[in-house]
Design a protein around this motif. Structure first.
Motif, PDB file in Angstrom:
ATOM      1  N   ALA A 272       0.822  -1.210   0.000  1.00  0.00           N
ATOM      2  CA  ALA A 272       0.000   0.000   0.000  1.00  0.00           C
ATOM      3  C   ALA A 272       0.854   1.256   0.000  1.00  0.00           C
ATOM      4  O   ALA A 272       1.989   1.253   0.487  1.00  0.00           O
ATOM      5  CB  ALA A 272      -0.904   0.005   1.232  1.00  0.00           C
ATOM      6  N   LEU A 273       0.283   2.319  -0.524  1.00  0.00           N
ATOM      7  CA  LEU A 273       0.839   3.645  -0.323  1.00  0.00           C
ATOM      8  C   LEU A 273       0.503   4.026   1.114  1.00  0.00           C
ATOM      9  O   LEU A 273      -0.459   3.519   1.680  1.00  0.00           O
ATOM     10  CB  LEU A 273       0.217   4.643  -1.294  1.00  0.00           C
ATOM     11  N   SER A 274       1.272   4.912   1.693  1.00  0.00           N
ATOM     12  CA  SER A 274       1.030   5.279   3.078  1.00  0.00           C
ATOM     13  C   SER A 274       1.055   6.790   3.222  1.00  0.00           C
ATOM     14  O   SER A 274       1.999   7.439   2.788  1.00  0.00           O
ATOM     15  CB  SER A 274       2.107   4.649   3.974  1.00  0.00           C
ATOM     16  N   GLY A 275       0.022   7.332   3.813  1.00  0.00           N
ATOM     17  CA  GLY A 275      -0.025   8.751   4.126  1.00  0.00           C
ATOM     18  C   GLY A 275      -0.089   8.914   5.628  1.00  0.00           C
ATOM     19  O   GLY A 275      -0.855   8.222   6.294  1.00  0.00           O
ATOM     20  N   SER A 276       0.747   9.789   6.182  1.00  0.00           N
ATOM     21  CA  SER A 276       0.768   9.938   7.641  1.00  0.00           C
ATOM     22  C   SER A 276       0.674  11.403   8.038  1.00  0.00           C
ATOM     23  O   SER A 276       1.060  12.295   7.279  1.00  0.00           O
ATOM     24  CB  SER A 276       2.042   9.326   8.227  1.00  0.00           C
ATOM     25  N   ILE A 277       0.149  11.615   9.223  1.00  0.00           N
ATOM     26  CA  ILE A 277       0.071  12.934   9.817  1.00  0.00           C
ATOM     27  C   ILE A 277       0.293  12.748  11.309  1.00  0.00           C
ATOM     28  O   ILE A 277      -0.166  11.756  11.886  1.00  0.00           O
ATOM     29  CB  ILE A 277      -1.290  13.596   9.504  1.00  0.00           C
ATOM     30  N   GLY A 278       1.051  13.637  11.935  1.00  0.00           N
ATOM     31  CA  GLY A 278       1.345  13.427  13.344  1.00  0.00           C
ATOM     32  C   GLY A 278       1.757  14.682  14.081  1.00  0.00           C
ATOM     33  O   GLY A 278       2.039  15.725  13.478  1.00  0.00           O
ATOM     34  N   LEU A 279       1.796  14.549  15.384  1.00  0.00           N
ATOM     35  CA  LEU A 279       2.206  15.609  16.291  1.00  0.00           C
ATOM     36  C   LEU A 279       3.239  15.015  17.232  1.00  0.00           C
ATOM     37  O   LEU A 279       2.936  14.080  17.977  1.00  0.00           O
ATOM     38  CB  LEU A 279       0.983  16.121  17.059  1.00  0.00           C
ATOM     39  N   ARG A 280       4.467  15.557  17.169  1.00  0.00           N
ATOM     40  CA  ARG A 280       5.566  15.004  17.965  1.00  0.00           C
ATOM     41  C   ARG A 280       5.992  16.002  19.032  1.00  0.00           C
ATOM     42  O   ARG A 280       6.157  17.186  18.754  1.00  0.00           O
ATOM     43  CB  ARG A 280       6.750  14.682  17.059  1.00  0.00           C
ATOM     44  N   PHE A 281       6.174  15.486  20.253  1.00  0.00           N
ATOM     45  CA  PHE A 281       6.654  16.289  21.371  1.00  0.00           C
ATOM     46  C   PHE A 281       8.043  15.794  21.759  1.00  0.00           C
ATOM     47  O   PHE A 281       8.207  14.627  22.092  1.00  0.00           O
ATOM     48  CB  PHE A 281       5.720  16.165  22.580  1.00  0.00           C
ATOM     49  N   ASP A 282       9.038  16.677  21.710  1.00  0.00           N
ATOM     50  CA  ASP A 282      10.395  16.364  22.151  1.00  0.00           C
ATOM     51  C   ASP A 282      10.629  17.049  23.493  1.00  0.00           C
ATOM     52  O   ASP A 282      10.487  18.275  23.602  1.00  0.00           O
ATOM     53  CB  ASP A 282      11.428  16.866  21.132  1.00  0.00           C
ATOM     54  N   PHE A 283      10.995  16.264  24.501  1.00  0.00           N
ATOM     55  CA  PHE A 283      11.226  16.801  25.833  1.00  0.00           C
ATOM     56  C   PHE A 283      12.726  16.931  26.103  1.00  0.00           C
ATOM     57  O   PHE A 283      13.548  16.318  25.418  1.00  0.00           O
ATOM     58  CB  PHE A 283      10.549  15.898  26.878  1.00  0.00           C
TER      59      PHE A 283
END
Length: 192
Positions: free
Chosen positions: A131-142
């Motif tokens: 499959a093709l893959s589409g992603s969306i995200g929110l990353r928190f670096d501490f």
């Protein structure tokens, strides 16, 4: 159990290859968890920090938790995400990212009755998925080298399986690729 051990061995080898290519750049790796499966994820940002490569190795648990199958599938995914916006505060940095890539695996596909949990065993065999893959995200670096990434991904593609009764091969649309797009995942990682 043996297939799960093989999956994690492959994941460790994959993560080791990521660390070898990372060089001096900071990268992160850790646990991936979702209602669709559990596994390992590694993220390797570009030198300027505007892009990141995300590699995931996931034990696909479709039908396992509801008792419809004892099979555990495996998916390997790669996306190249772009950092769309960044917010910095005291003690953490937040990045909103989105991108596209590919996912392949050996998994079950969606069958009728999965939402209501009919309890009857899955009728279709496991098969190869691409499959093709589409992603969306929110990353928190501490500040203490910890990172948490929340995201969604859609995987429109195909599923190829062999029918157990007549031995015929069936190629169909990968239904779980879109059904699972509404189920979030979380990755808890350590930055190296």
């Amino acid at each position: 159990l043996m297939s799960m051990c093989r999956t994690y061995l492959i994941a460790c080898l994959l993560l080791a290859s990521v660390s070898a290519t990372a060089g001096a750049r900071e990268w992160s790796a850790g646990l991936y968890s979702s209602p669709t499966g559990i596994g390992l994820q590694a993220q390797l940002p570009s030198g300027d920090g505007r892009e990141t490569d995300i590699i995931s190795v996931i034990a696909d648990t479709y039908g396992l938790i509801s008792g419809r199958t004892a099979d555990i599938g495996v998916r390997v995914g790669y996306t190249h995400d772009y950092i769309i916006s960044t917010y910095e505060a005291d003690g953490f940095t937040m990045n909103f990212h989105a991108g596209a890539g590919l996912t392949v695996g050996y998994v079950h596909d969606g069958e009728n009755g999965s939402i209501l949990g009919t309890g009857e065993a899955l009728q279709k065999e496991m098969g190869v998925m691409a499959a093709l893959s589409g992603s969306i995200g929110l990353r928190f670096d501490f500040t203490r080298n910890a990172a948490i990434d929340f995201g969604l991904s859609a995987n429109p593609g195909v599923h190829l399986r062999m029918d157990r009764e007549n031995g015929s091969m069936y190629l169909s649309f990968y239904r779980n690729g879109l059904f699972h797009a509404l189920l979030p995942h979380i990755s808890i990682m350590y930055r190296f």
